[in-house]
Write an enzyme that holds these catalytic residues in place. Structure first.
Site, mmCIF file in Angstrom:
data_model
loop_
_atom_site.group_PDB
_atom_site.id
_atom_site.type_symbol
_atom_site.label_atom_id
_atom_site.label_comp_id
_atom_site.label_asym_id
_atom_site.label_seq_id
_atom_site.Cartn_x
_atom_site.Cartn_y
_atom_site.Cartn_z
ATOM 1 N N CYS A 188 -40.659 17.096 42.842
ATOM 2 C CA CYS A 188 -40.835 18.540 42.969
ATOM 3 C C CYS A 188 -42.163 18.976 42.332
ATOM 4 C CB CYS A 188 -39.670 19.258 42.284
ATOM 5 S SG CYS A 188 -39.859 21.050 42.302
ATOM 6 N N CYS B 194 -35.174 20.042 46.113
ATOM 7 C CA CYS B 194 -35.200 19.692 44.695
ATOM 8 C C CYS B 194 -33.819 19.978 44.109
ATOM 9 C CB CYS B 194 -36.267 20.526 43.980
ATOM 10 S SG CYS B 194 -36.090 20.460 42.186
ATOM 11 N N LYS C 168 -49.049 31.715 83.486
ATOM 12 C CA LYS C 168 -48.765 31.607 82.047
ATOM 13 C C LYS C 168 -50.066 31.660 81.251
ATOM 14 C CE LYS C 168 -45.208 28.503 81.432
ATOM 15 N NZ LYS C 168 -44.029 28.267 80.620
ATOM 16 N N CYS D 10 -35.593 24.289 37.521
ATOM 17 C CA CYS D 10 -36.777 24.420 38.374
ATOM 18 C C CYS D 10 -37.146 25.911 38.491
ATOM 19 C CB CYS D 10 -36.446 23.812 39.734
ATOM 20 S SG CYS D 10 -37.811 23.815 40.876
ATOM 21 N N LYS E 64 -43.757 38.437 81.933
ATOM 22 C CA LYS E 64 -42.846 37.283 81.885
ATOM 23 C C LYS E 64 -42.288 37.197 80.465
ATOM 24 C CE LYS E 64 -42.688 32.293 82.867
ATOM 25 N NZ LYS E 64 -41.472 32.171 82.125
ATOM 26 N N LYS F 111 -44.530 38.726 92.297
ATOM 27 C CA LYS F 111 -43.495 38.603 93.332
ATOM 28 C C LYS F 111 -43.917 39.359 94.589
ATOM 29 C CE LYS F 111 -39.968 38.705 89.743
ATOM 30 N NZ LYS F 111 -38.922 39.453 89.065
ATOM 31 N N TYR G 247 -34.770 41.997 85.643
ATOM 32 C CA TYR G 247 -35.886 41.905 86.587
ATOM 33 C C TYR G 247 -35.536 41.390 87.981
ATOM 34 C CZ TYR G 247 -35.677 37.293 84.358
ATOM 35 O OH TYR G 247 -35.253 36.106 83.835
ATOM 36 N N CYS H 234 -41.200 21.185 39.041
ATOM 37 C CA CYS H 234 -40.504 20.702 37.841
ATOM 38 C C CYS H 234 -40.502 19.184 37.711
ATOM 39 C CB CYS H 234 -39.071 21.236 37.820
ATOM 40 S SG CYS H 234 -38.040 20.482 39.093
ATOM 41 N N SER I 251 -35.761 28.413 89.047
ATOM 42 C CA SER I 251 -36.857 28.741 88.129
ATOM 43 C C SER I 251 -38.062 29.166 88.966
ATOM 44 C CB SER I 251 -37.162 27.559 87.236
ATOM 45 O OG SER I 251 -37.696 26.541 88.022
ATOM 46 N N GLU J 126 -45.120 41.693 86.975
ATOM 47 C CA GLU J 126 -44.258 42.051 85.835
ATOM 48 C C GLU J 126 -44.582 41.175 84.643
ATOM 49 O OE1 GLU J 126 -40.311 41.136 87.068
ATOM 50 O OE2 GLU J 126 -40.504 42.361 88.856
ATOM 51 N N ASP K 92 -40.360 36.128 77.231
ATOM 52 C CA ASP K 92 -40.101 34.796 76.693
ATOM 53 C C ASP K 92 -38.766 34.802 75.954
ATOM 54 O OD1 ASP K 92 -40.486 32.204 76.113
ATOM 55 O OD2 ASP K 92 -42.053 32.507 74.613
#
Ligand code: IVH
Length: 670
Positions: free
Chosen positions: A408, A426, A314, A432, A118, A290, A228, A411, A86, A116, A120
Site C-alpha cells: 500500500c 489494502c 459514427k 491506513c 445515434k 434514414k 426512434y 501505509c 442493427s 437523428e 449510445d
C-alpha cells in the site's frame, strides 16, 4: 383516513392518474414542469393511500407503479414480433456517399433523409396494446430478447398509457435506454463509496441497471429513454411524420432530428454535431441517417442483418498521444487501489488531459505499459479519458515495465487481490490513513449519520491531531482538546457537539449504512434493517440466512458475515452502542416492516416466476402473515402460480376465498 365509497375513490384515482401522468410528461418528456416536486408528491401520496385502501382499484398503469418494488429472479425470454436488426455503420464521408449512391440506384432522386442522433445506450422494444404499455423487451440476439417490463415501468419518460386516441390497437416502438452523464457520475460515486467497481461508461451502467432484480433500485437510478422507430399499421407514410405523431402520444422524441434533401445536407448535419455533441447531457456516438418515406424504405429492403434504407455515421473517439510521466495508486475508503496515469498535459476534445484511468493490474499488463511510454489517450463514452494503446516505436531503450505495486502506498501493508476480483486492496483497515479518513467521511455524510461540521477538512484536521482514529472516537471528543485547534472557536465546537448529539437519533438503517460494511449501500442497509430488525440479529445470522435474505447475494452476504465477526468491528459497534446510537429498528418502523400482511393467512399453490416457493413463504411471514398447507374458511388468500391444480381453485371458489396471482401479491406488499 376519511370514509370514502369505492365509487368516489375510483373517480378520485382516475383524476389523480390523469393529473399525475400529465405532470410526469411535462417534467420528464418536455422538461417543462409547471408544479413543484412537493405538489407532485402530495398528489402521488394521495393516490397511493387510496390504492392501499382499495387494492382492487390499483392498475399496472398507475403512476404509483413508477417507484418499483418488484423483484425479478430471472427475466423471461420472448421472441420479437419484428426482428431487432442493427444498422450498417461507417466512419467516413466517402462510404456515406456510396450509401447515397446505392439508395439512388434503387429509388431514384426524389426522396428525403431524416437525420437523428445515434444514442449510445441499450436498445429496447416497447409494445403498446390499446394505448397501454404491454411489454418491454431487450435486443438479446435480435430474434429473442429479455422481458424487462417491470424495470422499464419505472422509467418516467416512458408512458404507461398513451395520450390521444389515434394510435393502432397494437404496435411497437423502439428506442434507446440511456443514462445521462450526471446520473452516471452519481451512480459511480455511490458504487466507489461502498467498494463496488465503477461502471466504465453510461451505456454499461444503463445495461447493468436494466437487468437489476429489484425494480425499486432501477427506479432510483433514473434511466431515460429516447424513441426512434415505429412498427405496425399506421396512417402516416413517412418516418418524420411518425416521430411527430409519437411525440403527440407522449413519447420522448429528441428534438434534434432533421429532414435533409441531399447527402450534402446530411454531411452538414453530421459536422454540426461533431463538436456540439460534447454539450449534450447524454452520450451519442454518431448520427443515424434514414430514408424518410416508408414505401421507399420497402423498395430498398434489407440485407440479412440490417436495413438498406438506413446507415449510422459514427464519430471516431477523439484521441491524442502524450507521454506517461508516472503511475500513482489511490486508496479508497474500503481500501480498493486504483492506478492512475499522470500524463504530460495534452489537449483532447476541448479539455486539457493530465490524468487517465488505468483501471487495474490486468489493464496495465494488457497494454504492456512501460515508464515514459508515448501513449494514446481517448475520450469515448467515458468521462475519464483512458489509455488505449502504446506507441511502441517511441519506446526508449531500457524503459522499465510498469510493475504493479505490491504494498500500500499509504501505509506499506502488503496488498491483497481476491479471487475473481479485478482490483487489489489494502487490508490494513485500522491503520491506513485514507481508509480511516474515508470511513469517517462516509460515517458523517448526509445519507449516513449526517453530522454537520464534520466534513472532509475537519476530519483531516482531527485525524492529524490524533483526536480521531475511528468512528467511535467521534462520541468521545473533548471540547478542551478541540478548542486548542486552529479554526475551532466556542461556537463551532458547540455546534459540532449539538450535531453529534443529534446523530444519536439517526434510525438504525442509516447507522447500518454508516458503519461502512463493504458492498452495503443505503438501499441494502434498509433492506437488511427491515428484514432482521436489529444489529444483534444480523450478527447472529448464519451465512445461509444472510444469503436467503431477499435480494442479498453471496458477495454481500459474505462481506456482512465477515464484518460482524471482525474483532475491531465488534469493538466499534459496542462503543457506538454504549454511546447511544440506534442499533435496532424503532417500534414504528418495526411495525411497518412486519405488519403489511398481519392477520392474513395464505395457501400457496403452483409454480411462480419471480419467487421460489420458500422465499414466498418467508416473505409472507416476515410481513406478519401466516402460511398454511390447506384451504379452510380461515384462509384469506389462495396465492396461485401457473400449473396449479384445478381442485384447489375449485375449493377456493367454493369457500369464497380470494385467488391472487404473484403480481397481485407483490402489489399487496408495496
Ligand atoms: S434506428 C433497423 N435510430 O444503434 C434498425 N437506431 O448501431 C433501426 N440507435 O440498433 C434502428 N440511436 O440500438 C436507430 N436514432 C436511432 C438510434 C439507433 C441509437 C442504436 C440502435 C441500433 C444501433 C445500431
Amino acid at each position: 383516513m376519511s370514509k370514502i365509497s369505492e365509487k368516489e375513490a375510483g373517480e378520485k384515482i382516475k383524476q389523480l392518474t390523469v393529473d399525475l401522468n400529465h405532470h410526469n410528461y411535462l417534467y420528464y418528456v418536455k422538461a417543462q414542469p409547471v408544479i413543484s416536486d412537493y405538489e407532485f408528491d402530495v398528489m402521488l401520496q394521495e393516490l397511493i393511500a387510496l390504492e392501499k385502501q382499495f387494492p382492487n382499484l390499483l392498475t399496472t398503469e398507475s403512476p404509483s407503479q413508477r417507484v418499483g418494488g418488484f423483484i425479478s429472479k430471472e427475466f423471461v425470454t420472448v421472441t420479437h414480433s419484428y426482428p431487432m436488426m442493427s444498422l450498417g455503420n461507417t466512419y467516413s464521408e466517402e462510404e456515406l456517399r456510396d450509401f447515397d449512391e446505392r439508395v439512388r440506384k434503387v429509388i431514384g432522386s426524389d426522396f428525403e433523409y431524416v437525420c437523428e442522433l445515434k444514442f449510445d445506450g441499450v436498445a429496447i422494444g416497447l409494445t403498446y396494446q390499446n394505448g397501454k404499455l404491454l411489454r418491454a423487451v431487450t435486443r438479446g440476439d435480435g430474434v429473442r430478447g429479455d422481458d424487462v417490463t417491470t424495470n422499464v415501468r419505472t422509467i418516467r419518460s416512458i408512458p404507461l398509457s398513451l395520450m390521444g386516441n389515434n394510435f393502432p390497437d397494437k404496435f411497437e416502438i423502439r428506442g434507446e435506454i440511456i443514462l445521462d452523464k450526471k446520473t452516471f457520475e452519481r451512480i459511480n460515486a455511490e458504487r466507489a463509496d461502498i467498494g463496488e467497481t465503477p461502471f466504465a461508461n453510461p451505456r454499461n451502467s444503463a445495461a447493468g441497471t436494466l437487468k437489476l432484480q429489484d425494480s425499486s433500485e432501477v427506479a432510483r437510478r433514473k434511466l431515460d429513454c429516447f424513441l426512434y422507430a415505429l412498427y405496425g399499421d399506421f396512417d402516416f407514410s413517412t418516418h418524420y411524420d411518425g416521430l411527430k405523431m409519437a411525440a403527440d402520444w407522449g413519447f420522448k422524441i429528441s428534438e434534434h432530428y432533421q429532414l435533409c434533401k441531399s447527402i450534402e445536407d446530411v454531411l452538414t448535419f453530421i459536422e454540426s454535431w461533431r463538436k456540439k455533441r460534447d454539450l449534450l447531457p447524454f452520450d451519442i456516438d454518431g448520427i443515424v441517417i434514414k430514408v424518410n418515406n416508408f414505401r421507399q424504405q420497402e423498395e430498398l429492403g434489407f440485407t440479412a442483418k440490417s436495413p438498406k434504407w438506413a446507415i449510422a455515421y459514427k464519430y471516431k473517439a477523439e484521441s491524442a498521444s502524450t507521454i506517461l510521466n508516472s503511475v500513482v495508486y489511490q486508496v479508497g475508503r474500503t481500501g480498493t487501489i486504483t492506478p492512475v496515469a499522470n500524463l504530460k498535459p495534452v489537449l483532447l476534445a476541448g479539455t486539457t488531459v493530465k490524468r487517465a484511468s488505468l483501471h487495474n493490474a490486468d489493464q496495465i499488463q494488457k497494454l504492456d505499459l512501460h515508464m515514459h511510454d508515448t501513449v494514446f489517450v481517448e475520450k469515448g463514452g467515458e468521462i475519464i479519458p483512458k489509455i488505449t494503446g502504446v506507441d511502441f516505436s517511441m519506446r526508449q531503450a531500457g524503459a522499465k515495465p510498469v510493475s504493479y505495486i505490491t504494498h500500500c502506498p499509504e501505509c506499506g501493508t502488503e496488498l491483497i487481490r481476491l479471487e475473481g476480483e479485478a482490483n487489489h486492496y489494502c487490508p490494513n483497515e485500522e491503520g491506513c490513513p485514507p481508509q480511516i479518513k474515508g470511513r469517517l467521511v462516509h460515517f458523517t455524510s448526509r445519507k449516513a449519520m449526517n453530522i454537520d461540521g464534520l466534513g472532509v477538512e475537519t476530519i483531516d484536521q482531527l485525524v492529524e491531531a490524533e483526536l480521531l482514529k475511528n468512528v467511535a472516537d467521534i462520541y468521545h471528543l473533548k471540547s478542551e482538546k478541540l478548542l486548542q485547534l486552529e479554526r475551532m472557536g466556542e461556537k463551532t465546537v458547540s455546534n459540532l457537539f449539538e450535531a453529534i448529539e443529534k446523530s444519536k437519533q439517526v434510525p438504525f438503517e442509516r447507522v447500518l449504512f454508516a458503519i461502512g460494511i463493504r458492498f452495503v449501500g443505503d438501499t441494502t442497509a434498509k433492506k437488511l434493517a427491515r428484514h432482521f430488525g436489529s444489529y444483534q440479529k444480523i450478527s447472529q445470522a448464519t451465512l445461509e440466512e444472510l444469503i436467503q435474505t431477499p435480494e442479498i447475494g453471496d458477495k454481500i452476504a459474505t462481506s456482512i458475515f465477515d464484518f460482524v465477526r471482525e474483532l475491531e468491528n465488534i469493538k466499534m459497534v459496542e462503543q457506538l452502542q454504549s454511546a447511544g446510537l440506534q442499533f435496532k429498528l424503532d417500534k414504528a418502523a418495526m411495525q411497518e416492516a412486519g405488519s403489511k400482511l398481519k392477520g392474513l393467512s395464505f395457501v400457496i399453490t403452483g409454480v411462480f416466476q419471480k419467487f421460489e416457493r420458500d422465499k414466498l413463504k418467508e416473505t409472507i411471514e416476515i410481513n406478519g402473515g401466516k402460511v398454511s398447507g390447506s384451504l379452510s374458511s380461515k384462509t384469506s388468500y389462495l396465492l396461485a402460480g401457473s400449473d396449479c391444480g384445478p381442485a384447489k381453485l375449485e375449493k377456493a371458489e367454493k369457500l369464497k376465498i380470494n385467488i391472487i396471482s404473484e403480481d397481485d401479491f407483490l402489489k399487496m406488499l408495496q
